[in-house]
Design an enzyme around this catalytic site. Structure first.
Site, PDB file in Angstrom:
ATOM      1  N   TYR A 114       0.799  -1.222   0.000  1.00 42.09           N
ATOM      2  CA  TYR A 114       0.000   0.000   0.000  1.00 42.09           C
ATOM      3  C   TYR A 114       0.834   1.276   0.000  1.00 42.09           C
ATOM      4  O   TYR A 114       0.740   2.077  -0.921  1.00 42.09           O
ATOM      5  CB  TYR A 114      -0.966   0.003   1.195  1.00 42.09           C
ATOM      6  N   PRO A 127     -11.100  -0.082  -2.904  1.00 42.80           N
ATOM      7  CA  PRO A 127     -12.336  -0.733  -3.340  1.00 42.80           C
ATOM      8  C   PRO A 127     -13.556   0.153  -3.085  1.00 42.80           C
ATOM      9  O   PRO A 127     -13.504   1.111  -2.309  1.00 42.80           O
ATOM     10  CB  PRO A 127     -12.422  -1.982  -2.454  1.00 42.80           C
ATOM     11  N   HIS A 350      -7.509   1.355   1.138  1.00 43.82           N
ATOM     12  CA  HIS A 350      -7.263  -0.036   1.514  1.00 43.82           C
ATOM     13  C   HIS A 350      -6.170  -0.247   2.564  1.00 43.82           C
ATOM     14  O   HIS A 350      -6.123  -1.301   3.219  1.00 43.82           O
ATOM     15  CB  HIS A 350      -6.882  -0.782   0.225  1.00 43.82           C
ATOM     16  N   TYR A 459      -5.137 -14.557  -8.356  1.00 43.61           N
ATOM     17  CA  TYR A 459      -4.998 -14.183  -6.946  1.00 43.61           C
ATOM     18  C   TYR A 459      -6.377 -14.223  -6.304  1.00 43.61           C
ATOM     19  O   TYR A 459      -7.312 -13.626  -6.829  1.00 43.61           O
ATOM     20  CB  TYR A 459      -4.450 -12.757  -6.908  1.00 43.61           C
ATOM     21  N   SER A 561     -11.561 -11.723  -5.189  1.00 44.54           N
ATOM     22  CA  SER A 561     -11.771 -11.756  -3.750  1.00 44.54           C
ATOM     23  C   SER A 561     -13.230 -12.038  -3.428  1.00 44.54           C
ATOM     24  O   SER A 561     -14.123 -11.516  -4.082  1.00 44.54           O
ATOM     25  CB  SER A 561     -11.384 -10.399  -3.172  1.00 44.54           C
ATOM     26  N   GLN A 562     -13.407 -12.876  -2.433  1.00 43.29           N
ATOM     27  CA  GLN A 562     -14.763 -13.053  -1.911  1.00 43.29           C
ATOM     28  C   GLN A 562     -14.913 -12.094  -0.731  1.00 43.29           C
ATOM     29  O   GLN A 562     -14.099 -12.120   0.197  1.00 43.29           O
ATOM     30  CB  GLN A 562     -14.985 -14.479  -1.421  1.00 43.29           C
TER      31      GLN A 562
HETATM   32  N1  COA Z   1     -19.947 -29.136   1.693  1.00 46.24           N
HETATM   33  C1  COA Z   1     -20.960 -28.388   2.183  1.00 46.24           C
HETATM   34  N2  COA Z   1     -20.808 -27.111   2.617  1.00 46.24           N
HETATM   35  C2  COA Z   1     -19.577 -26.575   2.549  1.00 46.24           C
HETATM   36  C3  COA Z   1     -18.480 -27.298   2.036  1.00 46.24           C
HETATM   37  C4  COA Z   1     -18.703 -28.639   1.602  1.00 46.24           C
HETATM   38  N3  COA Z   1     -17.712 -29.396   1.120  1.00 46.24           N
HETATM   39  N4  COA Z   1     -17.393 -26.513   2.106  1.00 46.24           N
HETATM   40  C5  COA Z   1     -17.787 -25.335   2.624  1.00 46.24           C
HETATM   41  N5  COA Z   1     -19.101 -25.381   2.904  1.00 46.24           N
HETATM   42  C6  COA Z   1     -19.923 -24.325   3.524  1.00 46.24           C
HETATM   43  C7  COA Z   1     -19.219 -23.706   4.715  1.00 46.24           C
HETATM   44  O1  COA Z   1     -19.508 -24.420   5.885  1.00 46.24           O
HETATM   45  C8  COA Z   1     -19.803 -22.312   4.726  1.00 46.24           C
HETATM   46  O2  COA Z   1     -21.112 -22.363   5.283  1.00 46.24           O
HETATM   47  P1  COA Z   1     -21.937 -21.028   5.749  1.00 46.24           P
HETATM   48  O3  COA Z   1     -22.492 -20.412   4.510  1.00 46.24           O
HETATM   49  O4  COA Z   1     -22.986 -21.587   6.606  1.00 46.24           O
HETATM   50  O5  COA Z   1     -20.951 -20.162   6.454  1.00 46.24           O
HETATM   51  C9  COA Z   1     -19.974 -21.992   3.273  1.00 46.24           C
HETATM   52  O6  COA Z   1     -20.048 -23.260   2.606  1.00 46.24           O
HETATM   53  C10 COA Z   1     -18.866 -21.159   2.689  1.00 46.24           C
HETATM   54  O7  COA Z   1     -17.647 -21.850   2.676  1.00 46.24           O
HETATM   55  P2  COA Z   1     -16.597 -21.674   1.483  1.00 46.24           P
HETATM   56  O8  COA Z   1     -17.331 -21.311   0.259  1.00 46.24           O
HETATM   57  O9  COA Z   1     -15.732 -22.873   1.425  1.00 46.24           O
HETATM   58  O10 COA Z   1     -15.785 -20.397   1.852  1.00 46.24           O
HETATM   59  P3  COA Z   1     -15.341 -19.733   3.197  1.00 46.24           P
HETATM   60  O11 COA Z   1     -16.493 -19.081   3.838  1.00 46.24           O
HETATM   61  O12 COA Z   1     -14.552 -20.694   4.001  1.00 46.24           O
HETATM   62  O13 COA Z   1     -14.396 -18.589   2.623  1.00 46.24           O
HETATM   63  C11 COA Z   1     -12.378 -17.582   1.904  1.00 46.24           C
HETATM   64  C12 COA Z   1     -13.221 -18.849   1.900  1.00 46.24           C
HETATM   65  C13 COA Z   1     -11.088 -17.854   1.177  1.00 46.24           C
HETATM   66  C14 COA Z   1     -13.120 -16.480   1.184  1.00 46.24           C
HETATM   67  C15 COA Z   1     -12.114 -17.181   3.389  1.00 46.24           C
HETATM   68  O14 COA Z   1     -11.391 -18.210   4.003  1.00 46.24           O
HETATM   69  C16 COA Z   1     -11.294 -15.940   3.523  1.00 46.24           C
HETATM   70  O15 COA Z   1     -10.096 -16.012   3.672  1.00 46.24           O
HETATM   71  N6  COA Z   1     -11.936 -14.762   3.513  1.00 46.24           N
HETATM   72  C17 COA Z   1     -11.273 -13.479   3.586  1.00 46.24           C
HETATM   73  C18 COA Z   1     -11.132 -12.878   2.230  1.00 46.24           C
HETATM   74  C19 COA Z   1     -10.625 -11.486   2.308  1.00 46.24           C
HETATM   75  O16 COA Z   1      -9.912 -11.081   3.202  1.00 46.24           O
HETATM   76  N7  COA Z   1     -11.014 -10.676   1.347  1.00 46.24           N
HETATM   77  C20 COA Z   1     -10.687  -9.277   1.422  1.00 46.24           C
HETATM   78  C21 COA Z   1     -10.257  -8.676   0.215  1.00 46.24           C
HETATM   79  S1  COA Z   1     -10.258  -6.913   0.326  1.00 46.24           S
END
Ligand code: COA
Length: 633
Positions: A114, A127, A350, A459, A561-562
């Site tokens: 940054y 963003p 950011h 990424y 990104s999510q």
């Molecule tokens: N079967 C059934 N359900 C599943 C599954 C499977 N095999 N794998 C995951 N799920 C469910 C999870 O339990 C979760 O349930 P919920 O909706 O009840 O919470 C949901 O599906 C989502 O899981 P998933 O899609 O695997 O993603 P996550 O929530 O673990 O997120 C990341 C993944 C990478 C986005 C997260 O770990 C992360 O790091 N987020 C931060 C991102 C960030 O900082 N972005 C900023 C940019 S500015």
């Protein structure tokens, strides 16, 4: 012992189920020391084993570079890993750093990602967030909503101040909450070679005001009464009306547009701007303010289909010098943006934080605005909000003109497509026992492959907040497994069962990479650390960081990104390379909001095409998994 008792109490308090979107504080009163106790209980970010990172790096390169390039990199890597060689020395340096510091990465990351970054923060770093369109279309509705929003943010601030914000969890682990303490009362400040961030939240006398900008004119709005209580929504509304009425002229210099410049240019203009005492005081007021609210002028109407895309542009850059780009202070960490036509969202700088804490604040604020009714209470007259004055010298005027020109170039260059994928959300992948995030990322790989017949360095941000002061690492979504799936998906000679198996493998590989990244064992930050250690030790840069493979690996054509939210919103950001895409998404249970960006100046990229490709890929993948039982028979 005292610490662990405190922690136990907090854990119990935190397990209190939060049933609505409105974040409920764990206590109505202050819990001093709670934040620090929580932070101290978090693990430190590890330095991954050297050989593990190097092997994983070679695996990451496999789908991205030619066999010849890979062979060359393997040789450089072997040299790097020679016993007693550069790799081991740098690794030891990193381990020493990790031992001494709270987080070996966080300062370096803040600087390299940054503060050393010299491109404009607009489009290239900050963003935006687009909120659902609101049901007003006039100035009164705009101010009413702004008043509620301000009260909602201040309600959230009370939880931060009182240390009663519930701790967040990821995969059952509690997260670092530091970023929440960085986003209010803070601002980026340009510097000639490196910027800085000032944060006044912990000052002896923390700021008690926000800044409001309307028709390019900035005002200080005190939001606390003299007895320390917050103004009511009604009072804020009255103050906003006063601001509105005293900023009706539209011919003012858009001073804020200076903040959209290339950072070196802005640093020079900044030094010149604050030579004047009045200007300096005005700038400092903006920097100190708790946050900024931008009351935007009306913008041209677009079709319902294009509405969200246009709103995303308004959040990212304000639409150009003719519209609202001067109605901003882009260095301000948090700027809430409210238009007269019901457009609402925010732009954030950011450096201090990632999207999730910002969006969690948004969830709270949105819910707060729904619940809060304006009750006319007997009013004690409040002083007129102070207008911030700027003396515009010919030199400043020239800087503003230059900034306008550059902003308009950026505006023309950015293409953003926001789509609501309405066919399904997290529900479908979940019902097939797949990670929704991995499913979406594999779909993105398929969409890209269909457009370019190859995969690209990708990424995805992964949270490192399981660790103290953790920010992010990279999930590399382009893998051999995702490439094998993409190659096979459209091959009519391949049986469905094979496609399904490859899809499952790709999804599992992505989820495995995610798990590794959030545990602090991904490769990107470790490689960055080794490189920065070499710079710090003043030793020559190892060749492995200077070859083509490394350049390819770091050229993220897909930056994704999510940012999940409970609110039906979406975050958006620009691409990080000239020939790339920025893709951000909010997967809801039954639909997914996507924001896809690209540069118009690149003939090879097209945001609308990738967005359409993504929809097609998701639908095709759903059709595929729905054939699964039949295929397996
Ligand atoms: N079967 C059934 N359900 C599943 C599954 C499977 N095999 N794998 C995951 N799920 C469910 C999870 O339990 C979760 O349930 P919920 O909706 O009840 O919470 C949901 O599906 C989502 O899981 P998933 O899609 O695997 O993603 P996550 O929530 O673990 O997120 C990341 C993944 C990478 C986005 C997260 O770990 C992360 O790091 N987020 C931060 C991102 C960030 O900082 N972005 C900023 C940019 S500015």
């Amino acid at each position: 012992m005292l610490l662990s008792c405190l922690q136990l109490t907090f854990v119990l308090l935190e397990q209190f189920v939060v049933s609505t979107f409105l974040v409920r504080p764990v206590s109505a009163t202050m819990i001093p020391g709670r934040y620090l106790a929580h932070q101290e209980g978090l693990p430190k970010l590890p330095v991954p084993p050297l050989r593990q990172t190097c092997e994983r790096y070679l695996a990451v390169l496999e789908p991205l570079v030619s066999e010849q390039e890979l062979e060359h990199t393997r040789k450089l890597m072997a040299e790097f890993l020679t016993p007693g060689g550069a790799g081991e020395r740098l690794q030891k340096g990193l381990e020493r750093r990790a031992h001494k510091m709270e987080n070996w990465l966080s300062d370096w990351w803040l600087q390299t990602a940054y503060l050393d970054f010299r491109m404009p923060v607009v489009v290239h770093s900050s963003p935006g967030v687009v909120l659902p369109r609101l049901e007003f279309s006039d100035r009164q509705g705009q101010i009413r909503f702004a008043a509620k929003l301000i009260a909602g943010v201040l309600d959230f601030k009370t939880m931060i101040d009182n240390e009663t914000l519930p701790v967040e969890y990821l995969g059952g682990n509690s997260l670092c909450m530091n970023q929440y303490y960085q986003v209010l009362c803070s601002c980026r400040v340009p510097g000639p070679r490196r910027d800085s961030v000032v944060n006044h939240a912990r000052a002896k006398r923390p700021p008690t005001f926000i800044t409001v900008v309307h028709n390019y004119q900035f005002f200080v709005l005190e939001v606390y009464s003299s007895d320390g209580s917050l103004l009511t929504v009604d009072q804020i509304y009255m103050q906003l009306e006063k601001i509105w009425n005293s900023s009706l002229q539209t011919n003012k210099e858009p001073i804020g547009i200076l903040t959209s410049q290339h950072r070196n240019t802005w640093a020079k203009a900044y030094a010149n701007l604050i030579k004047d005492k009045t200007n300096k005081e005005s700038v400092q007021a903006i920097q100190k303010s708790i946050f900024t609210v931008c009351l935007d002028a009306p913008v041209p109407r677009v079709s319902d289909e294009m509405y969200r895309s246009r709103a995303a542009l308004q959040m990212l850059h304000g639409g150009g010098s003719r519209w609202n780009s001067g109605n901003r202070w882009f260095d301000k960490t948090l700027q809430f943006i409210i238009g007269e036509d019901g457009t609402c969202g925010l732009s954030y700088e950011h450096a201090p934080a990632e999207g999730p804490p910002i969006v969690s604040m948004v969830d709270h604020v949105v819910e707060y605005t729904k619940k809060t009714e304006m009750v006319r209470t007997p009013l004690v007259p409040l002083p007129m909000p102070q207008k911030l004055r700027f003396n515009i010298t010919p030199e400043i005027k020239k800087d503003i003109e230059k900034a306008k020109q550059n902003m308009n170039i950026m505006v023309h260059d950015l293409d953003v497509r926001v789509i609501v994928f309405s066919h399904f959300g997290k529900n479908v992948p979940k019902s097939h026992k797949m990670s929704p995030d991995a499913f979406i990322q594999v779909a993105l790989q398929l969409a890209y492959f269909r457009m370019y017949q190859r995969c690209c360095s990708t990424y995805e941000s992964a949270s490192l907040r399981m660790f103290r002061l953790g920010r992010t690492d990279t999930i590399r979504s382009a893998s051999i497994d995702s490439l094998n799936f993409s190659r096979t998906m459209d091959d009519p000679s391949k049986p469905v069962a094979e496609k399904v198996a490859l899809l499952e493998k790709a999804v599992k590989a992505h989820r495995a990479y995610t798990d590794m990244a959030i545990r602090g064992e991904a490769i990107d930050r470790h490689l960055l650390g080794l490189r920065l250690q070499a710079i710090e030790d003043l030793v020559s840069m190892p060749k492995v960081f200077m070859d083509t493979s490394y350049a390819v690996a770091m050229h993220y054509n897909l930056s994704t990104s999510q940012v999940p939210a409970k609110t039906d919103c979406v975050m958006c950001f620009g691409p990080v390379v000239p020939d790339g895409y920025g893709v951000c998404y909010n997967p809801m249970e039954e639909h997914i909001n996507f924001a896809v960006s690209a540069f118009n100046s690149c003939s090879e990229t097209n945001a609308a095409r990738l967005a359409q490709g993504l929809e097609d890929a998701l639908l095709d993948m759903r059709d595929l998994v729905e054939q699964m039982p039949r295929a397996k028979l």
